[in-house]
Design an enzyme around this catalytic site. Structure first.
Site, short mmCIF file in Angstrom:
data_model
loop_
_atom_site.label_atom_id
_atom_site.label_comp_id
_atom_site.label_asym_id
_atom_site.label_seq_id
_atom_site.Cartn_x
_atom_site.Cartn_y
_atom_site.Cartn_z
N LEU A 188 0.82 -1.23 0.00
CA LEU A 188 0.00 0.00 0.00
C LEU A 188 0.84 1.26 0.00
CD1 LEU A 188 -2.94 -0.90 2.44
CD2 LEU A 188 -3.07 -0.51 -0.04
N ARG A 189 2.17 1.13 0.22
CA ARG A 189 3.06 2.31 0.28
C ARG A 189 2.60 3.25 1.39
NH1 ARG A 189 5.98 -1.24 -2.40
NH2 ARG A 189 5.87 -1.11 -4.66
N ASN A 214 7.30 -3.38 3.73
CA ASN A 214 8.58 -2.93 3.13
C ASN A 214 8.56 -1.44 2.76
OD1 ASN A 214 6.80 -3.49 0.96
ND2 ASN A 214 8.48 -3.96 -0.44
N HIS A 268 9.28 -14.23 1.39
CA HIS A 268 9.64 -13.93 0.01
C HIS A 268 10.65 -15.01 -0.34
CE1 HIS A 268 10.33 -11.23 -3.52
NE2 HIS A 268 11.34 -12.07 -3.61
N HIS A 302 3.58 -15.44 -3.22
CA HIS A 302 3.66 -15.20 -4.67
C HIS A 302 4.51 -16.24 -5.39
CE1 HIS A 302 7.24 -13.22 -3.20
NE2 HIS A 302 6.65 -12.08 -2.93
N ASP A 342 -0.06 -9.25 -4.52
CA ASP A 342 1.26 -8.61 -4.62
C ASP A 342 1.17 -7.36 -5.50
OD1 ASP A 342 3.91 -8.14 -4.12
OD2 ASP A 342 4.66 -9.59 -5.57
N HIS A 357 4.50 1.38 -8.42
CA HIS A 357 5.68 2.25 -8.55
C HIS A 357 5.30 3.32 -9.56
CE1 HIS A 357 8.66 -0.26 -6.42
NE2 HIS A 357 8.02 -1.30 -6.94
N ALA A 393 10.96 -3.26 -9.53
CA ALA A 393 10.13 -4.46 -9.70
C ALA A 393 8.77 -4.23 -9.06
CB ALA A 393 10.82 -5.64 -9.03
#
Ligand code: NCD
Ligand code: ZN
Length: 344
Positions: free
Chosen positions: A16-17, A41, A136, A174, A247, A251, A263
């Site tokens: 979601l940033r 992240n 991951h 993922h 996922d 960006h 990515a």
């Protein structure tokens, strides 16, 4: 099939940033899903409970007030994470898992775990508190071919974690290969796997067709067609062990279309519809609801959503780009037709 009604799904892996980027994307997800496992992240990473709780508040503040959407928070494991962090997280009703990023594996993973041995006492605490580990699953190292990273991770890291912590609930996130599917199916219910819509819809050719296409670059990287076929088969016929995690990873256009492009593929604008397109390719809808709406809650030991959603067979065109703070974002299938539409 002209319309399908299922229990409202959840997204079991989402980016979601933050700040204006969060504001730009969160309502795309909230209009589709009831809940989402929110990836930690950010920079700096969401590594402590207080950070996760304040991030949760920012997510809720960015929501359209007419939506009821619940962010399920996660903690980012680092070499410095302690058993005390795990105990605290496991006691919070808002924090649902810890995320293992091997350092250097993907976007904002520099603060990730440098060697699995560094978090052995933390994994022990997670097993003790029955607190899920999200991985991951890609090995790092310049000597490992990018298309082999998932398999090397299974052989060298995941099988060791499974062996040493057999009661630890783990989501292999993922997944992109037949090897990952076979591995999940070879293990018991402590291990589940999420599958993205884009890995069900594209193979690695999509990155190179007609010239380099950075909007199809994500990690784990899309693999060859045989692997995509194996993913489709797993999602449509083995749904009790696999569930939806988009996922969706936005960006800005400039960060993608660059000499060192980021990515990540953005799918939140049409997530359920994209999964529907994938299921339609197989003609087998019998496990659609299981995959989208039932297996995830079962794994996370959460209630199934009470609401339902309906998707209909209806062509619509995805916008060429969407606003993203001061910039723009190119959504998956930009300018192309999607043949399902969610009733809003
Ligand atoms: C994700 C991102 O941009 O945060 N990128 C991606 O390609 N999926 C990170 C991740 O989940 O690997
Ligand atoms: Zn991700």
């Amino acid at each position: 099939m002209q319309s399908i009604t299922i229990t409202r799904p959840d997204d079991w892996h989402l980016h979601l940033r933050d700040a204006d980027h969060l504001q730009a994307v969160v309502n795309d997800t909230a209009q589709q899903f009831a809940r989402a496992i929110v990836m930690p992240n950010l920079t700096p990473p969401v590594a402590h409970c207080d950070q996760a709780l304040s991030y949760r508040e920012r997510i809720i503040a960015a929501l359209d007030p007419t939506r009821s959407f619940e962010p399920l928070m996660t903690l980012y494991l680092t070499d410095q994470t302690t058993s005390e962090d795990i105990r605290e997280a496991s006691e919070s009703p808002f924090i649902h898992a810890c995320k293992l990023y091997p350092a250097g594996a993907t976007t904002n993973s520099a603060a990730g775990v440098t060697h699995i041995n560094k978090i052995y006492t933390v994994l022990e605490a997670m097993q003790k508190h029955d607190f899920p580990l999200l991985v991951h699953g890609e090995a790092t190292g310049d000597d490992i071919d990018i298309f082999d990273r998932e398999k090397v991770f299974i052989d060298h890291t995941l099988s060791k974690i499974r062996h040493d912590f057999p009661e630890l609930r783990i989501v292999f996130e993922h997944i992109t290969t037949a090897d990952a599917i076979d591995y999940v199916l070879s293990q018991d219910h402590h291990l589940g796997g999420t599958i993205t819509a884009h890995h069900l819809l594209i193979n690695r050719n999509a990155m190179f067709k007609g010239g380099m296409n950075p909007h199809h670059y994500c990690l784990p990287i899309a693999k060859r067609e045989t692997h995509r076929q194996a993913l489709l088969k797993a999602a449509t016929t083995q749904a009790p062990r696999f569930f939806a995690g988009t996922d969706s990873a936005p960006h800005a256009r400039g960060a993608k279309e660059s000499a060192c492009g980021c990515a990540g593929i953005y799918t939140a604008h049409a997530a359920i519809e994209l999964y529907a397109e994938a299921f339609e390719q197989t003609g087998n809808w019998s496990q659609f609801e299981q995959f989208m709406s039932l297996s995830g809650p079962a794994f996370y030991q959460l209630p199934v959503n009470a609401e339902q959603v309906t998707i209909r067979k209806l062509d619509w065109t995805v916008p060429d780009s969407v606003p993203f703070g001061d910039e723009t974002l190119i959504p998956f299938k930009a300018g192309q037709t999607i043949s399902w539409k969610l009733d809003l």
